[in-house]
Design a protein around this motif. Structure first.
Motif, PDB file in Angstrom:
ATOM      1  N   HIS A   1      -2.829   1.205   7.007  1.00  0.00           N
ATOM      2  CA  HIS A   1      -3.987   0.391   7.376  1.00  0.00           C
ATOM      3  C   HIS A   1      -4.538  -0.397   6.196  1.00  0.00           C
ATOM      4  O   HIS A   1      -5.290  -1.352   6.369  1.00  0.00           O
ATOM      5  CB  HIS A   1      -5.091   1.293   7.962  1.00  0.00           C
ATOM      6  CG  HIS A   1      -5.565   2.347   7.019  1.00  0.00           C
ATOM      7  ND1 HIS A   1      -4.816   3.470   6.710  1.00  0.00           N
ATOM      8  CD2 HIS A   1      -6.720   2.450   6.293  1.00  0.00           C
ATOM      9  CE1 HIS A   1      -5.491   4.226   5.853  1.00  0.00           C
ATOM     10  NE2 HIS A   1      -6.639   3.622   5.577  1.00  0.00           N
ATOM     11  N   ASN A   2      -4.135   0.011   4.979  1.00  0.00           N
ATOM     12  CA  ASN A   2      -4.566  -0.718   3.786  1.00  0.00           C
ATOM     13  C   ASN A   2      -3.626  -1.868   3.433  1.00  0.00           C
ATOM     14  O   ASN A   2      -3.855  -2.580   2.459  1.00  0.00           O
ATOM     15  CB  ASN A   2      -4.666   0.229   2.590  1.00  0.00           C
ATOM     16  CG  ASN A   2      -5.789   1.229   2.737  1.00  0.00           C
ATOM     17  OD1 ASN A   2      -6.833   0.905   3.302  1.00  0.00           O
ATOM     18  ND2 ASN A   2      -5.590   2.439   2.229  1.00  0.00           N
ATOM     19  N   SER A   3      -2.565  -2.020   4.202  1.00  0.00           N
ATOM     20  CA  SER A   3      -1.544  -3.020   3.862  1.00  0.00           C
ATOM     21  C   SER A   3      -1.579  -4.222   4.790  1.00  0.00           C
ATOM     22  O   SER A   3      -2.222  -4.209   5.842  1.00  0.00           O
ATOM     23  CB  SER A   3      -0.151  -2.388   3.949  1.00  0.00           C
ATOM     24  OG  SER A   3       0.244  -2.256   5.312  1.00  0.00           O
TER      25      SER A   3
ATOM     26  N   SER B   1       0.844  -1.194   0.000  1.00  0.00           N
ATOM     27  CA  SER B   1       0.000   0.000   0.000  1.00  0.00           C
ATOM     28  C   SER B   1       0.874   1.238   0.000  1.00  0.00           C
ATOM     29  O   SER B   1       2.114   1.153   0.077  1.00  0.00           O
ATOM     30  CB  SER B   1      -0.904   0.030   1.237  1.00  0.00           C
ATOM     31  OG  SER B   1      -0.156   0.412   2.393  1.00  0.00           O
TER      32      SER B   1
END
Length: 387
Positions: free
Chosen positions: A203-205, A197
């Protein structure tokens, strides 16, 4: 010290050979130039047979004694260099970038050639000497390749002997002892596949770097918390790779390294725990972790009777007071162990001047070791093939 006088007389020739090999290093299974030089030298010495191409680039020479048929004694040297740059200022330093005789195999090859030259001129023994010049010792399985090519089926040996230079010993010292002498080893590669990400939006990873760090820390508990303390083991992570930019959380990472052990059950325990821990970390972080572990080196065990014979031969060359028989097992590994699994024999270390360790870009082999090693190899053959 009592170096064989005839070997001492051609010390300059041995030094020239060693310097040439050092200037033109070749890594495992690429030793075509080295093998050609070895084969040509053995032919010029008048050996009865010279065979090439065993295990890829290996060479075997056969020398028959004047006393007729008898026992067959193998003498082995490794020929390969390391895939690293040399950082010395030697006039004969490596001319091949990324190739360096940083472990002294150029010296081992030269010593065995010196023994062959001497024994070819002094055949007053009963039996046969088998000279084994092995490729790819540095973790690539050269011994196993020669064995798979029928080394001992084609050229049977009753015993086999080998040696290694050792800057940790003084010049003229020889260390040899029976039993477990060098560790078995496995190499491993671990691939982590997660989710990448933008670095500003973690937080997207599923951060592969964080996962790699957690896995590495957990793996380091195996030896301290799973292996019996009286059974030595080492687990070393030697490579960790991931990422390509400052603002990208990578989705992949990799770890690699080695396991060392003196007991096969310990090796199996460490390998099993590595896979179990990796599976647990993968579940915890909701990612994929693939573990590839390869058995590379067998535990090297010296035969008791052969070791005593090698000790006696060493004493004749360097003197009894300079032969170290106190067990000094090392976590280093050596694929001569595979040959010792097939044929009884022994392996020793020969000291030389220098303070830079093996596998260091500044390592320098002391040429004074050449006639010592050649004399030791020749003498053990003479003693074991005495009429």
């Amino acid at each position: 010290m009592t170096i064989i006088p005839e070997i001492e007389s051609f010390k300059a020739d041995l030094t020239a050979i060693r310097h040439d090999l050092h200037a033109h290093p070749e890594i495992g299974f690429e030793e075509t130039r080295t093998a050609a030089i070895v084969a040509e030298a053995l032919k010029s010495y008048g050996l009865d047979e010279v065979h090439t191409g065993l295990g890829g680039t290996g060479v075997v020479g056969i020398l028959k004694g004047e006393g007729g048929a008898g026992r067959r004694i193998g003498l082995r040297a490794d020929m390969d260099a390391l895939p690293m740059d040399e950082l010395t200022n030697l006039p004969y330093r490596s001319t091949n970038p990324g190739r360096f005789h940083g472990c002294g195999h150029d010296g081992h090859t030269t010593m065995l050639l010196g023994a062959a030259r001497y024994l070819a001129r002094n055949r007053d023994f009963t039996g046969t000497v088998v000279f084994v010049f092995q490729p790819a010792e540095e973790g690539l399985g050269g011994a196993r390749a020669m064995l798979a090519d029928g080394l001992f089926e084609r050229f049977p040996c009753d015993e086999i002997y080998g040696l290694h230079n050792m800057p940790d010993l003084d010049i003229g010292e020889v260390a040899v002892f029976p039993g477990k002498a060098m560790a078995g080893a496995s190499f491993f590669d671990i691939a982590i596949k997660a989710r990448g990400s933008h670095a500003a939006m973690p937080h997207n990873s599923k951060d592969a770097i964080v996962i790699a760090m957690a896995l590495a820390q957990n793996l380091q508990t195996i030896v301290s918390r799973n292996v019996e303390p009286l059974k030595p083991a080492v687990l070393s992570i030697t490579k960790m790779n991931s990422g390509s930019a400052y603002n990208v959380i990578p989705e992949e990472a990799s770890l690699a390294g080695t396991i060392r052990f003196f007991h096969d059950d310990v090796g199996e325990l460490v390998r099993t725990r590595m896979r179990e821990i990796a599976a647990g970390v993968a579940q915890s972080y909701d990612c994929q972790i693939d573990v590839d572990i390869r058995d590379v080196f067998t535990v090297l065990e010296n035969d008791e009777a052969a070791t005593e014979a090698l000790r006696e031969a060493a004493a004749e060359i360097v003197g009894t007071d300079h032969v170290i028989t106190e067990p000094r097992p090392t976590m280093g590994s050596e694929d001569f162990a595979d040959m010792l699994k097939a044929v009884p024999g022994s392996y020793c270390w020969v000291g030389h001047g220098g303070t830079v360790p093996l596998h260091n870009p500044g390592f320098i082999l002391d040429d004074e070791i050449l006639p010592i090693g050649a004399s030791l190899l020749a003498r053990i053959a003479e003693k074991r093939l005495a009429a």
